[in-house]
Enzyme design. Sequence first.
Site, PDB file in Angstrom:
ATOM      1  N   GLU A  31       2.860  -9.487  40.806  1.00  0.00           N
ATOM      2  CA  GLU A  31       4.077 -10.290  40.612  1.00  0.00           C
ATOM      3  C   GLU A  31       3.746 -11.706  40.143  1.00  0.00           C
ATOM      4  O   GLU A  31       4.526 -12.332  39.437  1.00  0.00           O
ATOM      5  CB  GLU A  31       4.903 -10.350  41.902  1.00  0.00           C
ATOM      6  N   PHE A  81      11.639  -3.412  56.966  1.00  0.00           N
ATOM      7  CA  PHE A  81      10.483  -3.159  56.111  1.00  0.00           C
ATOM      8  C   PHE A  81      10.596  -3.967  54.819  1.00  0.00           C
ATOM      9  O   PHE A  81      11.642  -3.974  54.175  1.00  0.00           O
ATOM     10  CB  PHE A  81      10.380  -1.658  55.795  1.00  0.00           C
ATOM     11  N   GLN A  82       9.531  -4.634  54.455  1.00  0.00           N
ATOM     12  CA  GLN A  82       9.486  -5.491  53.263  1.00  0.00           C
ATOM     13  C   GLN A  82      10.587  -6.546  53.245  1.00  0.00           C
ATOM     14  O   GLN A  82      11.114  -6.893  52.199  1.00  0.00           O
ATOM     15  CB  GLN A  82       9.505  -4.649  51.973  1.00  0.00           C
ATOM     16  N   LYS A  99      19.905  -5.039  48.483  1.00  0.00           N
ATOM     17  CA  LYS A  99      20.026  -3.729  47.836  1.00  0.00           C
ATOM     18  C   LYS A  99      21.473  -3.249  47.729  1.00  0.00           C
ATOM     19  O   LYS A  99      21.901  -2.750  46.688  1.00  0.00           O
ATOM     20  CB  LYS A  99      19.185  -2.713  48.618  1.00  0.00           C
ATOM     21  N   MET A 143     -14.995 -27.818  37.505  1.00  0.00           N
ATOM     22  CA  MET A 143     -14.459 -29.148  37.800  1.00  0.00           C
ATOM     23  C   MET A 143     -14.879 -29.593  39.195  1.00  0.00           C
ATOM     24  O   MET A 143     -15.224 -30.754  39.415  1.00  0.00           O
ATOM     25  CB  MET A 143     -12.936 -29.143  37.655  1.00  0.00           C
TER      26      MET A 143
END
Lengths: 584, 169
Positions: free
Chosen positions: A50, A112-113, A162, A470
């Site tokens: 993602e 969940f999630q 959802k 760096m």
Amino acid sequence: MKINGARAIVEILHKEKVTTIFGIPGGVVIPLFDAFYEDKKINIVITKHEQGAIHAADGYARSSGKPGVCLVTSGPGATNIVTGLATAYMDSIPIVALTGQVPTANIGNDAFQEADTTGITRPVTKHNFIVKNPNDLPLIMKNAFYIATTGRTGPVLVDIPKDITTAEIEFEYPEKVKIPGYNPTLKGNIRQIKRVMETIKNARRPLIYAGGGIIASGASEELKKFVKITGIPVTLTLMGLGAFPGTEPEFLGMLGMHGTKTANYAVSRCDLLIAIGSRFDDRITGKLSMFAPHAKFIHIDIDPASIGKNVIIDVPVVGDARHILHEMAGYAEPLNINKWFEEIEGWKKEHPLTYSNDDDILRPQYVVEQIYKVTGGDAIITTEVGQNQMWTAQFYKFTKPRQLITSGGLGTMGYGLPAAIGAQIAHPDATVIDIAGDGSIQMNIQEMATISQHELPINIAILNNGYLGMVRQWQEFFFDKRYSATCLKRVQRCPKICNNPGENCPPFVPDFVKLAEAYSAIGLRIEKKSDVEGALIEAVKTKKPVLMDFIVNPEENVTPMVPAGAPINKMISSKEDAQNFLLA
Amino acid sequence: MEREYTIALLVVNESGVLAHIAGLFSGRGFNIRELSVGETENPEYSRMTIVVKGDDQIVEQIKKQLNKFIDVIKVNDLTNIPSVHREIILIKVKTSANRRQEIFQIAEVFKGKIVDISHDSLTLEVTGITEKIEALIAILKPYGIQEIARTGRVSISRGISHIGGIGNG
């Protein structure tokens, strides 16, 4: 028209003229992705992570000026885009991020999630919404696009449970937004603009310090016109590169920590600093109390909260840079600043950006110069973060806005590769090159697969020095060369203490050429200076993804450098300078 | 110079807005000293009164950041304009029957009300400006303060000017 929420979102994206979205499906967004299954207008780019999706949306937005859209699932899908939101927020990039959420009935139950996405993303978005009633969806989406793309642009997140996507709604997309607390000022106050011009007329050593705001507002032409009338010299921030052509005589180079000596000396000597679409970041100002000590300050910015945040401003103007510069050009006349210009020319001659180029050692600066040469200065360049980014800023002369795509404010390693995907999709015919470090490229290397799958002819130039360069440079300068945790070749059998890269070092892991091949891309390893140009010509010509692994001098430094917290005219170029600085 | 600022906010009356605003303060390292929230004459909006301590430049920055919030309809700095400020305190004091009378007298001086009484305690309600509330606490301290609940101030400008409309700077 009665349709479900998912279909409504597809319709809305059509109305907003979105042609590409970046994302990854997941449990709660199955209905949403389902609505795209037969859609012919929207190209869905499925990334491998993602973070890749949101950086790609960001690269799309930066290179095109249109909002980038990403769509991910709830929970980990949403938390994985947080870095990308923060990256876009710091650099004011318009993104509409759609996240799935568990059904409204389950919110707050540790389902969940489930994650509190609006709570988590509040500090890294311009605004966020959660849709609780399906009938609110059209207006929220309308508001989201409007907020993302107006005023000081930025990322907006819409969290969509959802059940909202499966609920039937009477769909009508509103013509107008309804946001009582949001009304950005675009036109500058004309009295203030006149004060600006009066102040400029009285200045003897004026200097324009412009940033990403010029690019965001599309004010490059107006800036150029204003500069050509008045003759005022220009320095740009990293985010502003390309806003004014790097090839013009009025351009002094980038200012700040790794800016040119000319730019930093000019800031320290000017009697009027005209900041436009820039925000006096610490990487620009160095020691704040000694920043532009002889100057009056004009600050033109669309965000009133940027004005006066770090520096007290003599003449503030709130509004859109393009509009204000256009007005200013109307009152502008040639200034008598030849003496100032001569002083600047003197610095330019005395302190050009340089590096050792009289031996056979392959140096990263040389690679960047060759990329500039081979692409005719015309490519879209994305970068990772660190030395690769600074060398790009120093040695590629950007002439057009939206040509350099780089994470300035947040400094997100792993940004450049996915951003190149977005840039290439927005500009299918352009040459897009990600100038990368061997450290940061690995932070989103998985997107090589996305590049291959979409047959994007992106070129990747890894400036491979075997270090997190760096940080290593800071260790060399300020930590007595104690290379703690920065060697990327290090293996278990290496001595505990080592600051001597050499012949006996283990091979670099991974083998980038083999890795490129594993991703169906072309992999090239370049170890000799004489091979650089040829490899680049071939890579640009081949309309396929090419990864070039340039094995460069391991301990090359980005110079000049202003040590953190020092005044910006105190620039160092070596470990010895750093020691003298620390002792002083 | 550090001093106290009273800022009135008109905000959208939705969940998450308070968290947004609190997050702005914490994210930038500003400390909220007092905060009160309630619905307004328009149920779509809530009003907050926030008291912060800082210097001019910091508070100016806070106000600009608040103004930037999309859920914030209006920011009104009441610090330098004629305003009325009120706070309520409920203060529970330990007391035996023979010392109650003294506390009744204190309550009377402070135009307070006794809202609860038991064998060994007494709860007072007092309304007023911060200085009055502080004075009350000081005077009751020797009796043994058991518990304090304060609302934080609510503030409103004097005269016809109002936060949602004309003349409120």
